[in-house]
Write a protein that holds these residues in place. Sequence first.
Motif, PDB file in Angstrom:
ATOM      1  N   ALA A 687       1.109   3.921   6.177  1.00  0.00           N
ATOM      2  CA  ALA A 687       0.149   2.824   5.981  1.00  0.00           C
ATOM      3  C   ALA A 687       0.873   1.531   5.638  1.00  0.00           C
ATOM      4  N   ALA A 688       1.864   1.635   4.763  1.00  0.00           N
ATOM      5  CA  ALA A 688       2.598   0.435   4.368  1.00  0.00           C
ATOM      6  C   ALA A 688       3.365  -0.155   5.548  1.00  0.00           C
ATOM      7  N   ALA A 689       3.968   0.686   6.367  1.00  0.00           N
ATOM      8  CA  ALA A 689       4.744   0.198   7.505  1.00  0.00           C
ATOM      9  C   ALA A 689       3.863  -0.525   8.510  1.00  0.00           C
ATOM     10  N   LEU A 690       2.579  -0.131   8.607  1.00  0.00           N
ATOM     11  CA  LEU A 690       1.681  -0.716   9.597  1.00  0.00           C
ATOM     12  C   LEU A 690       0.746  -1.755   8.996  1.00  0.00           C
ATOM     13  N   GLY A 691       0.842  -1.950   7.681  1.00  0.00           N
ATOM     14  CA  GLY A 691      -0.048  -2.909   7.034  1.00  0.00           C
ATOM     15  C   GLY A 691      -1.481  -2.431   6.958  1.00  0.00           C
ATOM     16  N   LEU A 692      -1.688  -1.124   6.936  1.00  0.00           N
ATOM     17  CA  LEU A 692      -3.033  -0.552   6.850  1.00  0.00           C
ATOM     18  C   LEU A 692      -3.377  -0.235   5.407  1.00  0.00           C
ATOM     19  N   GLU A 693      -4.673  -0.215   5.130  1.00  0.00           N
ATOM     20  CA  GLU A 693      -5.111   0.094   3.772  1.00  0.00           C
ATOM     21  C   GLU A 693      -4.864   1.554   3.449  1.00  0.00           C
ATOM     22  N   VAL A 694      -5.126   2.444   4.402  1.00  0.00           N
ATOM     23  CA  VAL A 694      -4.959   3.872   4.177  1.00  0.00           C
ATOM     24  C   VAL A 694      -4.779   4.588   5.513  1.00  0.00           C
ATOM     25  N   VAL A 695      -4.006   5.644   5.491  1.00  0.00           N
ATOM     26  CA  VAL A 695      -3.921   6.596   6.600  1.00  0.00           C
ATOM     27  C   VAL A 695      -4.310   7.945   6.036  1.00  0.00           C
ATOM     28  N   THR A 696      -5.364   8.553   6.531  1.00  0.00           N
ATOM     29  CA  THR A 696      -5.842   9.810   5.972  1.00  0.00           C
ATOM     30  C   THR A 696      -4.931  10.962   6.374  1.00  0.00           C
TER      31      THR A 696
END
Length: 880
Positions: A687-696
């Motif tokens: 998530a951090a690498a892609l700038g996403l809030e969360v990856v389930t």
Amino acid sequence: MTTPARTGSRRSPSSRAGARRCAARSSAGLAAPARCRPRRAQAAGQLADLLAQLLCFALLATRWFGERGEPLTRALARARLPAIGAPFDAALAVALAPSIDGGQIDRYIDQCIDQVASLGAAREQPGAAAGREDPLIHAYERFLTVYDGARRRRRGVFFTPLPAARYVVRGAHALLERTLGVTGGLCSTATRAEVLGAGAERPGDPFVQIIDPAAGAGTFLIECVRLCERELKARWAAEAAADEVARRWRVYAPRSLLPRLVGFEIMPVACALARLRLALLLRETGCARVPGGALRVYTTNSLAPAGPGEDPDDVSKRDGRFAVVVGNPPYANYGARTQNELVRALLAPYKRGLRERKHNLDDEYVKFMGLAQRWVEDAGAGVLGLVTNNAYVTGITHRRLRASLRASFDRVRVLDLHGDARRPPDAGAACDENVFAIRQGVAVLHAARRPGATSSRAAEVLTRALVGSRERKLEALERAGAEDQGWTRARPRDPYQFFSARALPREDEFHRYLGLKEIFAVSGNGVKTERDRVAIQLSRAAIERVVADFRALDESTLRGRYGLAADSRDWSVARARADVLARRGASRVRPLLYRPYDLRFTWYSGQARGFIGTPARPTMRHMLVENLALVTTRQTADPFGVFCTRALVGHKSVARHDINSAFPLYRVDESGARRSNVTPAFTEGLAAALGLEVVTPEDAFRYIYALLHGETYRRRYQALLRVEFPRIPWPRAPALLAALTRLGAALIELHAGDNAALAERGPDYVGDGPAIVERVRYCERRETVWIDRAASRGFSPISRALWETRVGGYQVLRRWLRERGPRAGRPGLELDGAAITRYRAIAAALVQSEELRAAIDREIASAGPWTEVFCGRAGDDADL
């Protein structure tokens, strides 16, 4: 000969087993009436056993190596047999003396003499003329096969072909001369001070002390004697007459060679045979009078530490400094049965920092490698030449062993003879036979340690491989010289330090990714039932009938009904019955992934060595609730394979040759609650690498599953996927993650779902009558798979590409049908409507899976070059 060192004594045979051995002994021309009487005292039985075998082979030696035409008698045997030392000389003197008991035993011995006297001469024995076999060894191996085949396998009695033994001894001789600078090699009488310097311990002792720690019948020791005789007589012939050469050898052999030659052997008969062969060889070379006590082959356990009750000779012999270790130690994984303080110390360097739940380092040959390494280190310098199982050459869990050898020795040379029956031949090889009658592959290890402290630089490693027929390998070993061409310099590197020349392209890149073991907190091997035909059934009703039988029937009836012969360490009829009897409550019938797309049923209690031998409960307990598991292999000889399931996982669900592991999506705590088994290191990092809030965790699982099915990924890391678990890169773009997650979800539904609705898109069932699977074969012209002998019933259309589609080690459509065809003890099964529907659905699912795999590769290709599309952990993309 390989002879595993085992502590403890062998159980007395049952009356039935004793009778079988008595009959076998009679057919082999042996007389040992004491062992034919059931339930004799163990010590008396062992003594009678030793005496009978020793007598037989002493008579054979007299017959084959005596004067031609002489009638074989007790008196001739007493006169012709050389001294071989205590306690064997005394035993033979008693056996060959007239009137042992004035009757029955005399008659048995006379009968034995008559049968031995009728055998052909030595040169008429198989292999003798070609110089490939010693007739006594050939006879002993054949004898053990008839006399006690189980003991032969348990003790690892598979004799080293003479070309292999000669190659090992020649190599050790050359390393001594060329790498250590010891003039004369194995023939050298130089002292330890002369080789190691004035500060050496025991400076006056000979440096070149030779030992075979699993000597068997003495083949390696004999080849050492032959080499020394050949080398020295050739050297002396240049400066002296023939009589003087013979005189020098008569002096040298007993005074300067035999005191440096030691063998340890756990089987007394093999020990006696080794001494007998050495004595006969020395007589043949011109040393007629060699005291039996000069033959230093001892009946002892090399892997047992010296103790207060040990024979004084054993204590003194362990005091030596052995600079040359040769031999063919046993290959058998006895594990804890031969663990003691000495063995634990030997294996410690090979296990240090390994962090492996399971490994192959308790095999006997590994213990002997550790013993050989310690002896050479204690000697201050030296060489070893060992024929062993070749698993250590590229085994993942042998990496510390390889690193230890490189740190201890200055030069390592590995000739891989391959021949593993469990592995397909290398590409381009018509066959790959073993030089032994065993399933494990074989390799020859030579290593040299120079005097003084070894350098900080690890040893260079040279490798070479021989693939092909047994005859070709033996011919190559017979011809091979110490410095033949064809060696390749291996470049062992962390983390594996492989002793092979194979390249692992993109290894650095691969190791920047997180591995499955880092991504999933809990994982482990699949279920190993030990008795698949009992514990795994095609339907719920069938497994319930089996369990009902195990609760209602006695042990004898169960063995007959289910064809159950001998029990094993991890499974027995009695323990299986006890397991199902103790757990009569809630149903424990569970689905189990047996092969790709082949879901079956088992009865699962989680009890080790119960109805299921190895239930893998630490991992499988998480699959007893609604869950999903990824299934793949760490090391495999098959093509890389991956699958998923919501059921329990069999230990060979995706691989024929190697055990697969399961990676559950969820963990279940003691209260029964589920929580993610995917570690935050992966989901949060992604998530951090892609700038996403969360990856389930679910999306992470889907992404991983899609990536592992892409041909782009598999081709890029093909070599690495054969030796370790997959490692997973992070995509640089959220769009690629979303696309692969969607495709992964579709694949999971195809592989772990019901999919009955897909049957309409699959091949039709053709033909009339019952769909009984009698004979499975494919007709390309008609694109049809026939299941009956008359080729009138089957499934069509099925293209050649679809028919040959594999998941891991299995050709799916062929394997599914053949599993339901005729088996030992039962005819082929009739496919009912549900089974026909299932087969059609599997075929359709395979087609759709290939479409999804192609879509995965298109998504990756459209995103750009691999190194621009993916990155390592924490965005580390340096030098990708």
